[in-house]
Design an enzyme around this catalytic site. Sequence first.
Site, PDB file in Angstrom:
ATOM      1  N   GLU A 116     -18.012  10.781  14.722  1.00 53.67           N
ATOM      2  CA  GLU A 116     -17.080  11.873  14.961  1.00 53.67           C
ATOM      3  C   GLU A 116     -16.442  12.339  13.655  1.00 53.67           C
ATOM      4  O   GLU A 116     -16.194  11.545  12.751  1.00 53.67           O
ATOM      5  CB  GLU A 116     -16.016  11.419  15.964  1.00 53.67           C
ATOM      6  CG  GLU A 116     -16.650  11.180  17.324  1.00 53.67           C
ATOM      7  CD  GLU A 116     -15.663  10.787  18.412  1.00 53.67           C
ATOM      8  OE1 GLU A 116     -15.931  11.092  19.572  1.00 53.67           O
ATOM      9  OE2 GLU A 116     -14.630  10.167  18.110  1.00 53.67           O
ATOM     10  N   CYS A 129     -11.310  15.010   8.469  1.00 47.95           N
ATOM     11  CA  CYS A 129     -11.307  13.555   8.551  1.00 47.95           C
ATOM     12  C   CYS A 129     -12.751  13.105   8.730  1.00 47.95           C
ATOM     13  O   CYS A 129     -13.385  13.366   9.751  1.00 47.95           O
ATOM     14  CB  CYS A 129     -10.428  13.140   9.734  1.00 47.95           C
ATOM     15  SG  CYS A 129     -10.292  11.372   9.910  1.00 47.95           S
ATOM     16  N   CYS A 136     -17.457   0.074  13.001  1.00 45.23           N
ATOM     17  CA  CYS A 136     -16.824  -0.612  11.874  1.00 45.23           C
ATOM     18  C   CYS A 136     -17.028  -2.106  12.060  1.00 45.23           C
ATOM     19  O   CYS A 136     -16.935  -2.607  13.182  1.00 45.23           O
ATOM     20  CB  CYS A 136     -15.323  -0.279  11.853  1.00 45.23           C
ATOM     21  SG  CYS A 136     -14.453  -0.943  10.419  1.00 45.23           S
ATOM     22  N   CYS A 140      -9.818  -4.421  13.677  1.00 46.61           N
ATOM     23  CA  CYS A 140      -8.371  -4.284  13.774  1.00 46.61           C
ATOM     24  C   CYS A 140      -8.022  -4.106  15.257  1.00 46.61           C
ATOM     25  O   CYS A 140      -8.656  -3.302  15.952  1.00 46.61           O
ATOM     26  CB  CYS A 140      -7.896  -3.100  12.949  1.00 46.61           C
ATOM     27  SG  CYS A 140      -8.394  -3.272  11.216  1.00 46.61           S
ATOM     28  N   CYS A 143      -7.310  -0.596  16.920  1.00 46.02           N
ATOM     29  CA  CYS A 143      -8.187   0.528  16.577  1.00 46.02           C
ATOM     30  C   CYS A 143      -9.391   0.600  17.510  1.00 46.02           C
ATOM     31  O   CYS A 143     -10.097  -0.394  17.696  1.00 46.02           O
ATOM     32  CB  CYS A 143      -8.654   0.372  15.129  1.00 46.02           C
ATOM     33  SG  CYS A 143      -9.883   1.594  14.648  1.00 46.02           S
ATOM     34  N   GLY A 196     -15.058   3.794  10.459  1.00 48.28           N
ATOM     35  CA  GLY A 196     -15.633   2.944   9.424  1.00 48.28           C
ATOM     36  C   GLY A 196     -14.711   2.609   8.276  1.00 48.28           C
ATOM     37  O   GLY A 196     -13.660   3.217   8.091  1.00 48.28           O
ATOM     38  N   GLU A 197     -15.127   1.590   7.524  1.00 47.04           N
ATOM     39  CA  GLU A 197     -14.380   1.153   6.342  1.00 47.04           C
ATOM     40  C   GLU A 197     -15.123   1.688   5.106  1.00 47.04           C
ATOM     41  O   GLU A 197     -16.184   1.169   4.733  1.00 47.04           O
ATOM     42  CB  GLU A 197     -14.289  -0.385   6.340  1.00 47.04           C
ATOM     43  CG  GLU A 197     -13.794  -1.000   5.053  1.00 47.04           C
ATOM     44  CD  GLU A 197     -12.505  -0.381   4.512  1.00 47.04           C
ATOM     45  OE1 GLU A 197     -11.486  -0.400   5.210  1.00 47.04           O
ATOM     46  OE2 GLU A 197     -12.533   0.149   3.379  1.00 47.04           O
ATOM     47  N   SER A 228      -9.042   5.962   2.720  1.00 46.23           N
ATOM     48  CA  SER A 228      -8.192   4.963   3.370  1.00 46.23           C
ATOM     49  C   SER A 228      -8.964   3.667   3.547  1.00 46.23           C
ATOM     50  O   SER A 228     -10.066   3.647   4.064  1.00 46.23           O
ATOM     51  CB  SER A 228      -7.745   5.489   4.741  1.00 46.23           C
ATOM     52  OG  SER A 228      -7.025   4.479   5.430  1.00 46.23           O
ATOM     53  N   SER A 250      -4.190   0.782   4.816  1.00 45.99           N
ATOM     54  CA  SER A 250      -3.717   0.473   6.175  1.00 45.99           C
ATOM     55  C   SER A 250      -2.902  -0.806   6.109  1.00 45.99           C
ATOM     56  O   SER A 250      -3.453  -1.898   6.232  1.00 45.99           O
ATOM     57  CB  SER A 250      -4.919   0.297   7.106  1.00 45.99           C
ATOM     58  OG  SER A 250      -5.580   1.512   7.256  1.00 45.99           O
ATOM     59  N   PHE A 251      -1.623  -0.660   5.917  1.00 44.37           N
ATOM     60  CA  PHE A 251      -0.774  -1.826   5.652  1.00 44.37           C
ATOM     61  C   PHE A 251      -0.333  -2.491   6.960  1.00 44.37           C
ATOM     62  O   PHE A 251      -0.635  -3.632   7.224  1.00 44.37           O
ATOM     63  CB  PHE A 251       0.420  -1.401   4.794  1.00 44.37           C
ATOM     64  CG  PHE A 251       0.930  -2.515   3.934  1.00 44.37           C
ATOM     65  CD1 PHE A 251       0.133  -3.049   2.938  1.00 44.37           C
ATOM     66  CD2 PHE A 251       2.199  -3.039   4.120  1.00 44.37           C
ATOM     67  CE1 PHE A 251       0.582  -4.095   2.144  1.00 44.37           C
ATOM     68  CE2 PHE A 251       2.665  -4.084   3.336  1.00 44.37           C
ATOM     69  CZ  PHE A 251       1.862  -4.605   2.344  1.00 44.37           C
ATOM     70  N   HIS A 252       0.428  -1.761   7.742  1.00 45.58           N
ATOM     71  CA  HIS A 252       0.695  -2.079   9.150  1.00 45.58           C
ATOM     72  C   HIS A 252       1.517  -3.320   9.478  1.00 45.58           C
ATOM     73  O   HIS A 252       1.848  -3.525  10.642  1.00 45.58           O
ATOM     74  CB  HIS A 252      -0.599  -2.165   9.965  1.00 45.58           C
ATOM     75  CG  HIS A 252      -1.464  -0.935   9.898  1.00 45.58           C
ATOM     76  ND1 HIS A 252      -0.965   0.338   9.863  1.00 45.58           N
ATOM     77  CD2 HIS A 252      -2.818  -0.800   9.858  1.00 45.58           C
ATOM     78  CE1 HIS A 252      -1.966   1.206   9.804  1.00 45.58           C
ATOM     79  NE2 HIS A 252      -3.089   0.544   9.794  1.00 45.58           N
ATOM     80  N   ASN A 327      -1.657   5.592  18.609  1.00 43.70           N
ATOM     81  CA  ASN A 327      -2.387   6.434  19.559  1.00 43.70           C
ATOM     82  C   ASN A 327      -3.126   5.539  20.532  1.00 43.70           C
ATOM     83  O   ASN A 327      -3.964   4.743  20.127  1.00 43.70           O
ATOM     84  CB  ASN A 327      -3.391   7.323  18.812  1.00 43.70           C
ATOM     85  CG  ASN A 327      -2.662   8.305  17.905  1.00 43.70           C
ATOM     86  OD1 ASN A 327      -1.747   8.995  18.326  1.00 43.70           O
ATOM     87  ND2 ASN A 327      -3.051   8.336  16.634  1.00 43.70           N
ATOM     88  N   CYS A 370      -5.911   9.634  15.060  1.00 42.30           N
ATOM     89  CA  CYS A 370      -6.230   8.436  14.273  1.00 42.30           C
ATOM     90  C   CYS A 370      -6.541   7.254  15.167  1.00 42.30           C
ATOM     91  O   CYS A 370      -5.761   6.926  16.056  1.00 42.30           O
ATOM     92  CB  CYS A 370      -5.005   7.992  13.494  1.00 42.30           C
ATOM     93  SG  CYS A 370      -4.776   8.806  11.991  1.00 42.30           S
TER      94      CYS A 370
HETATM   95  N1  SAH Z   1     -11.131   1.889   7.961  1.00 45.92           N
HETATM   96  C1  SAH Z   1     -10.199   2.610   7.214  1.00 45.92           C
HETATM   97  C2  SAH Z   1     -10.152   4.074   7.519  1.00 45.92           C
HETATM   98  C3  SAH Z   1     -10.241   4.507   8.946  1.00 45.92           C
HETATM   99  S1  SAH Z   1      -8.873   4.254   9.993  1.00 45.92           S
HETATM  100  C4  SAH Z   1      -8.817   1.995   7.376  1.00 45.92           C
HETATM  101  O1  SAH Z   1      -8.635   1.169   8.238  1.00 45.92           O
HETATM  102  O2  SAH Z   1      -7.942   2.337   6.598  1.00 45.92           O
HETATM  103  C5  SAH Z   1      -7.696   5.525   9.534  1.00 45.92           C
HETATM  104  C6  SAH Z   1      -6.260   5.127   9.861  1.00 45.92           C
HETATM  105  O3  SAH Z   1      -5.994   5.161  11.266  1.00 45.92           O
HETATM  106  C7  SAH Z   1      -5.934   3.718   9.406  1.00 45.92           C
HETATM  107  O4  SAH Z   1      -4.690   3.666   8.779  1.00 45.92           O
HETATM  108  C8  SAH Z   1      -5.900   2.977  10.710  1.00 45.92           C
HETATM  109  O5  SAH Z   1      -5.179   1.799  10.588  1.00 45.92           O
HETATM  110  C9  SAH Z   1      -5.279   3.995  11.613  1.00 45.92           C
HETATM  111  N2  SAH Z   1      -5.445   3.701  13.042  1.00 45.92           N
HETATM  112  C10 SAH Z   1      -6.454   3.024  13.630  1.00 45.92           C
HETATM  113  N3  SAH Z   1      -6.267   2.962  14.960  1.00 45.92           N
HETATM  114  C11 SAH Z   1      -5.126   3.624  15.236  1.00 45.92           C
HETATM  115  C12 SAH Z   1      -4.429   3.923  16.448  1.00 45.92           C
HETATM  116  N4  SAH Z   1      -4.902   3.560  17.629  1.00 45.92           N
HETATM  117  N5  SAH Z   1      -3.281   4.626  16.360  1.00 45.92           N
HETATM  118  C13 SAH Z   1      -2.830   5.040  15.151  1.00 45.92           C
HETATM  119  N6  SAH Z   1      -3.456   4.803  13.986  1.00 45.92           N
HETATM  120  C14 SAH Z   1      -4.592   4.086  14.018  1.00 45.92           C
HETATM  121 FE1  SF4 Z   2     -12.234  -0.420  10.887  1.00 47.28          FE
HETATM  122 FE2  SF4 Z   2     -10.179   0.948   9.865  1.00 47.28          FE
HETATM  123 FE3  SF4 Z   2     -10.448   0.684  12.530  1.00 47.28          FE
HETATM  124 FE4  SF4 Z   2      -9.768  -1.424  11.041  1.00 47.28          FE
HETATM  125  S1  SF4 Z   2      -8.561   0.453  11.340  1.00 47.28           S
HETATM  126  S2  SF4 Z   2     -11.319  -1.397  12.693  1.00 47.28           S
HETATM  127  S3  SF4 Z   2     -10.924  -1.063   9.189  1.00 47.28           S
HETATM  128  S4  SF4 Z   2     -11.831   1.759  11.164  1.00 47.28           S
END
Ligand code: SAH
Ligand code: SF4
Length: 395
Positions: A116, A129, A136, A140, A143, A196-197, A228, A250-252, A327, A370
Amino acid sequence: MTAETPITQDVMTLPRKAPEGGKVNLVGLTRDGLRDALIAHGTPEKQAKMRVGQIWQWIYQKGVRSFEEMTNLSKAYRAELETHFTIAVPEVVSRLVSNDGTRKYLVRIAGGHEVEVVYIPEEGRGTLCVSSQVGCTLTCSFCHTGTQKLVRNLTAAEIVGQIMVARDDLGEWPEPGRAPKNETRLLSNIVLMGMGEPLYNFDNVRDAMKIAMDGEGISLSRRRITLSTSGVVPEIARCAEEIGCLLAVSFHATTNEVRDKLVPINKRWNIETLLGALKEYPRLSNSERITFEYVMLKDVNDSDADARRLVKLISGIPAKINLIPFNEWPGSPYQRSDEARIRAFADIIYKAGYASPIRTPRGEDIMAACGQLKSATERARKSRKQIEAEIQAEG
Ligand code: SAH
Ligand code: SF4
């Protein structure tokens, strides 16, 4: 993720060259790669540099998809190119437009996989985006992409091809000699925040972004591209040196205990190690600030204490903190923090001197926000499984 689950980047990447007898796709080749390909198929070495420049401009500035249209090349040379090469981009299989103007494209790539791509129009800019992998390898827990089992690295052609199909849809291939300025473009920014990463598919992402940044290519400034990462520490310095784009991380979470659960790659490279690599990034890439992405999960990582710890952790790093309201996706195990909680969190960060924008979820009605991306085929497969389970439970 369990302790035994390997954190791996060992996923399949398609070979660059077409199979025996097939045509070589020119999209996604570096300038050197394009030059080599032309020479290997009969272009005299002395002409190669000029031909690279001409073909490159046709593909990336004018958006043509056939050699026939390359009118500054002789007919005979065009015919020769036609026999050896193709100009192929992913096929758009569906296009959804959200109430807020966000567009989500589902594109099909070799092997029948789907990824996508999301276009987000905003005041004064438009951000694409882009995805870097099918699924991936990381998992996480918040995600949706991380729940997709099928994983393959995208080729450079498939990555830059996402930009090209979006420009097709936006009708943004300029008239010759009238390249728009970055500021007025419909597609003015790229974020590698799709599926993806990106740092686990480094070479292909780098080659694709080099084309995006090339003055004779897509021609976007490196400051308009943000990669990212979830924190693939060994590749962060390379990203600064070899791509030089902006970095988001992606600190979180503000403790290793919580981050281990949310972003399992933290077990490999923890918060302290990650911060060490991030401190070096602005100097190495000659860029200003790093974006810290922080997904707001109710009662998990959203307390005032978290906000204070976050500020402390990043002190000394030029930073912007992007708060992302979680989300939801079907079956997601978390809830979005309340609005008041997010604002209180933002306030603490803001008072400590950091910009702390709260990201407005875009395209929620079309599952384009996201972390919601996941290919439709995979979704369908999953829901069929669920249906079967339900039938069995009922029976
Ligand atoms: N893999 C990379 C880039 C893709 S994710 C990464 O993890 O950084 C892009 C962003 O969306 C990241 O910051 C990820 O943590 C965030 N993200 C993933 N799932 C989400 C969700 N359900 N709600 C909000 N942000 C989310
Ligand atoms: Fe992969 Fe980024 Fe999603 Fe983590 S947040 S599973 S690294 S796409």
